[in-house]
Write a protein that holds these residues in place. Structure first.
Motif, short mmCIF file in Angstrom:
data_model
loop_
_atom_site.label_atom_id
_atom_site.label_comp_id
_atom_site.label_asym_id
_atom_site.label_seq_id
_atom_site.Cartn_x
_atom_site.Cartn_y
_atom_site.Cartn_z
N MET A 45 0.87 -1.12 0.04
CA MET A 45 -0.06 0.19 -0.05
C MET A 45 1.03 1.24 0.08
SD MET A 45 -3.22 -1.11 -0.16
CE MET A 45 -3.75 0.59 -0.19
N ASP A 46 1.97 1.10 -0.13
CA ASP A 46 3.20 2.46 -0.05
C ASP A 46 3.28 2.83 -1.32
OD1 ASP A 46 3.45 2.31 2.94
OD2 ASP A 46 5.36 1.06 2.72
N ILE A 47 2.73 2.20 -2.32
CA ILE A 47 2.95 2.48 -3.75
C ILE A 47 2.04 3.81 -4.18
CG2 ILE A 47 2.92 1.76 -6.19
CD1 ILE A 47 3.48 -1.15 -5.26
N PRO A 48 2.43 4.91 -4.41
CA PRO A 48 1.47 5.92 -4.91
C PRO A 48 0.56 5.49 -5.67
CG PRO A 48 4.06 6.53 -5.09
CD PRO A 48 3.99 5.23 -4.96
N SER B 48 3.62 -13.00 -16.66
CA SER B 48 3.91 -12.70 -15.29
C SER B 48 3.03 -11.71 -14.90
CB SER B 48 5.28 -12.25 -15.20
OG SER B 48 5.57 -11.16 -16.10
N GLU B 49 2.25 -10.92 -15.69
CA GLU B 49 1.62 -9.86 -15.31
C GLU B 49 0.50 -9.28 -16.12
OE1 GLU B 49 3.24 -6.09 -13.24
OE2 GLU B 49 3.53 -6.01 -15.15
N ILE B 50 -0.65 -9.14 -15.55
CA ILE B 50 -1.91 -8.67 -16.46
C ILE B 50 -2.19 -7.21 -16.15
CG2 ILE B 50 -4.14 -9.11 -17.19
CD1 ILE B 50 -3.60 -12.05 -16.09
N TYR C 92 7.18 -1.17 -11.44
CA TYR C 92 8.44 -1.26 -10.87
C TYR C 92 8.44 -1.50 -9.18
CZ TYR C 92 13.16 -0.08 -9.38
OH TYR C 92 14.56 0.02 -8.73
N GLN C 93 7.84 -0.61 -8.58
CA GLN C 93 7.56 -0.93 -7.17
C GLN C 93 6.92 -2.19 -6.69
OE1 GLN C 93 5.79 3.03 -6.11
NE2 GLN C 93 7.92 3.55 -5.28
N LEU C 94 6.10 -2.62 -7.26
CA LEU C 94 5.32 -3.85 -7.12
C LEU C 94 6.29 -5.00 -7.29
CD1 LEU C 94 3.02 -5.36 -6.14
CD2 LEU C 94 2.15 -5.36 -8.63
N ARG C 95 7.13 -5.05 -8.32
CA ARG C 95 8.19 -6.14 -8.53
C ARG C 95 9.31 -6.13 -7.35
NH1 ARG C 95 7.89 -5.02 -14.42
NH2 ARG C 95 9.41 -3.40 -14.06
#
Length: 117
Positions: A1-4, A61-63, A103-106
């Protein structure tokens, strides 16, 4: 939840379609409805030969689902887990940035899995 721009996050067991953990404001759907619905999206993408197949070591890997008021990231997690987990994060379109969010989620998932994505 820290990702803007992140509004909600759900960790989902893709084998069962159940929410393992959740945080944030899920709006009209609770985390269990969220998990069940997004599991169907992931299963559909993984079952579609045009999207998922062809090359060795080239898995989905991602949708990314883009809406007029924001976007959703469904990131499949590999690691020391039984079955297939994925993370569903909902972002606000005004304060979220798709590139930075990815980027931040990875990076966060690397910490969770010990670098085994």
């Amino acid at each position: 939840m820290d990702i803007p721009g992140a509004r909600s996050v759900t960790l989902v067991d893709g084998a069962s379609g159940l929410a393992i953990a959740a945080a944030g404001d899920h709006g009209i759907l609770d985390e269990h409805e969220d998990a069940a619905g997004t599991t169907e999206v992931v299963r559909a993408a993984l079952g579609c030969t045009a999207l998922s197949g062809g090359r060795d070591n080239d898995e989905i890997s991602e949708i990314v689902v883009c809406r007029s008021a924001g976007f959703h990231l469904l990131h499949l997690v590999d690691g020391d887990f039984d079955g297939r987990l994925f993370m569903h994060v909902v972002f606000d379109g005004d304060t979220g940035n798709l590139g930075m969010a990815r980027y931040q989620l990875r990076s966060a998932l690397d910490e969770l899995t010990g670098g085994q994505r």
